[in-house]
Design a protein around this motif. Structure first.
Motif, short mmCIF file in Angstrom:
data_model
loop_
_atom_site.label_atom_id
_atom_site.label_comp_id
_atom_site.label_asym_id
_atom_site.label_seq_id
_atom_site.Cartn_x
_atom_site.Cartn_y
_atom_site.Cartn_z
N UNK A 171 33.42 -61.21 -32.16
CA UNK A 171 32.82 -60.30 -33.13
C UNK A 171 32.53 -58.95 -32.48
N UNK A 172 31.96 -58.97 -31.29
CA UNK A 172 31.63 -57.71 -30.61
C UNK A 172 32.89 -56.91 -30.31
N UNK A 173 33.95 -57.60 -29.91
CA UNK A 173 35.20 -56.90 -29.62
C UNK A 173 35.71 -56.17 -30.86
N UNK A 174 35.67 -56.84 -32.00
CA UNK A 174 36.14 -56.22 -33.23
C UNK A 174 35.24 -55.06 -33.65
N UNK A 175 33.96 -55.21 -33.41
CA UNK A 175 33.02 -54.13 -33.73
C UNK A 175 33.36 -52.87 -32.95
N UNK A 176 33.58 -53.02 -31.64
CA UNK A 176 33.88 -51.85 -30.81
C UNK A 176 35.25 -51.28 -31.16
N UNK A 177 36.22 -52.16 -31.38
CA UNK A 177 37.56 -51.70 -31.74
C UNK A 177 37.55 -50.91 -33.05
N UNK A 178 36.73 -51.33 -33.99
CA UNK A 178 36.71 -50.67 -35.29
C UNK A 178 36.02 -49.32 -35.26
N UNK A 179 35.22 -49.08 -34.22
CA UNK A 179 34.41 -47.85 -34.20
C UNK A 179 34.80 -46.89 -33.07
N UNK A 180 35.79 -47.26 -32.28
CA UNK A 180 36.21 -46.40 -31.17
C UNK A 180 37.73 -46.40 -31.06
N UNK A 181 38.22 -45.58 -30.17
CA UNK A 181 39.64 -45.59 -29.87
C UNK A 181 39.97 -46.37 -28.62
N UNK A 182 39.03 -47.17 -28.12
CA UNK A 182 39.27 -47.93 -26.91
C UNK A 182 40.38 -48.95 -27.12
N UNK A 183 41.30 -49.00 -26.18
CA UNK A 183 42.38 -49.99 -26.22
C UNK A 183 41.86 -51.30 -25.65
N UNK A 184 41.88 -52.35 -26.43
CA UNK A 184 41.37 -53.65 -25.97
C UNK A 184 42.51 -54.50 -25.44
N UNK A 185 42.24 -55.18 -24.33
CA UNK A 185 43.17 -56.13 -23.74
C UNK A 185 42.46 -57.47 -23.59
N UNK A 186 43.08 -58.52 -24.11
CA UNK A 186 42.52 -59.85 -23.95
C UNK A 186 42.64 -60.27 -22.50
N UNK A 204 45.89 -58.97 -20.55
CA UNK A 204 45.97 -59.01 -19.09
C UNK A 204 45.90 -60.49 -18.73
N UNK A 205 47.05 -61.05 -18.39
CA UNK A 205 47.21 -62.50 -18.36
C UNK A 205 47.33 -63.06 -16.96
N UNK A 206 46.56 -64.11 -16.69
CA UNK A 206 46.72 -64.88 -15.46
C UNK A 206 47.94 -65.78 -15.55
N UNK A 207 48.13 -66.40 -16.70
CA UNK A 207 49.25 -67.32 -16.92
C UNK A 207 50.59 -66.61 -16.76
N UNK A 208 50.61 -65.29 -16.99
CA UNK A 208 51.86 -64.52 -16.84
C UNK A 208 52.39 -64.54 -15.42
N UNK A 209 51.58 -64.91 -14.44
CA UNK A 209 52.11 -65.06 -13.09
C UNK A 209 53.25 -66.07 -13.04
N UNK A 210 53.18 -67.09 -13.90
CA UNK A 210 54.18 -68.16 -13.82
C UNK A 210 55.10 -68.22 -15.05
#
Length: 295
Positions: A171-186, A204-210
């Motif tokens: 919820x907080x992530x969506x709140x900030x995304x909706x009110x700013x231009x910050x690029x969010x990365x999971x 930004x993925x740990x699993x992407x290492x493999x």
């Protein structure tokens, strides 16, 4: 539009030699492998990169080597987070000199400062270089949250441009995304598709290492309008995500165990981390093989 830092970023491990020294040749080979298989960004010296146990000089050497290996084929985000504002700013300047495209900065940990001090810390680091900042919200490790209201204020700074979100507060992530231009990365692999579906810039993925290609395929499918296919691909990776990040071992340990099994550069972990035991390593291989076929 593809964000300037990329979409499928790997939180890359830091390869070491068997004696525990920094393996720059291995880092270059691994970076090239990850980029060739779908990563358009690499995060160095983050949590998965064992930043607490690498020296400042090693961080700069790693960055220079990876920059040489990938050139402009991928962005490089340098982890510079420390509990000391002055030291963080010093690392930021060194990363800029070594060729980073952006900086990953945690909230200052251990001292657990209040939010006005957290905000001042980020603003000081933002003024230390000309590079964009990715704020790393991972309270489980730092002991302090970057509260949504703090993020809303920090978004006004022209060099504070993105968030790596490991807050587990959707919820907080969506709140900030909706009110700013910050690029969010999971920053948590289990949230990559969910956060992307509501407007995040990527992961930004740990699993992407493999399995860098599998991580990218989820976002590719979503971008192509195949939302059901994206969901199916995400669900297929869940057993590996769980095995690598939620089974009691740090992602660094599990990623290095699997990379070693794949014959890719990894090496040991540095204490206080310890390598995966035989039982854990065999279990990781079994889950990986179920997803991709025999190692």
């Amino acid at each position: 539009m593809t964000p300037s830092l990329g979409r499928t970023l790997c939180a890359m491990i830091t390869p070491f030699t068997l004696s525990g020294a920094l393996d720059l040749d291995g880092a270059q080979r691994l970076a090239g492998h990850l980029v060739a298989r779908g990563c358009d960004g690499l995060v160095l010296s983050g949590t998965t990169g064992e930043s607490p146990t690498t020296t400042d000089a090693e961080k700069s050497s790693l960055l220079e080597a990876v920059r040489e290996a990938v050139g402009t084929r991928a962005t490089i985000v340098a982890g510079v987070g420390t509990p000391d504002t002055a030291h963080t700013a010093e690392l930021a300047r060194a990363a800029e000199e070594a060729g980073a495209d952006a900086l990953l900065v945690t909230a200052p940990y251990y001292s657990r400062p209040p939010q006005d001090a957290v905000e001042a810390h980020f603003l000081d680091v933002a003024e230390a270089t000309a590079l964009p900042l990715v704020l790393y919200d991972i309270p489980a490790r730092t002991g302090v949250r970057i509260e949504p209201e703090t993020l809303l204020r920090l978004a006004d700074h022209p060099r504070i441009t993105a968030v790596k979100d490991c807050s587990h507060d959707f919820l907080a992530a969506q709140k900030v995304m909706s009110r700013t231009g910050l690029a969010y990365y999971a920053g948590s692999d289990e949230h990559s598709l969910a956060l992307y579906a509501v407007g995040a810039a990527g992961c930004v993925s740990t699993v992407a290492n493999v399995v860098p290609d599998r991580v990218r395929a989820v976002l590719d499918a979503f971008d192509a309008g195949d939302t059901a296919g994206a969901a199916r691909l995400q669900r297929r990776t869940v057993p590996l995500i769980e095995a690598m990040t939620a089974n009691g071992l740090p992602g660094t340990v599990t990623a290095k165990a699997l990379l070693t099994a794949l014959g890719l550069p990894a090496g040991p972990v540095r204490p206080p981390l310890r390598p995966a035991g035989r039982h854990a390593a065999d279990g990781l291989r079994a889950v990986y093989e179920e997803l991709t076929g025999p190692v």
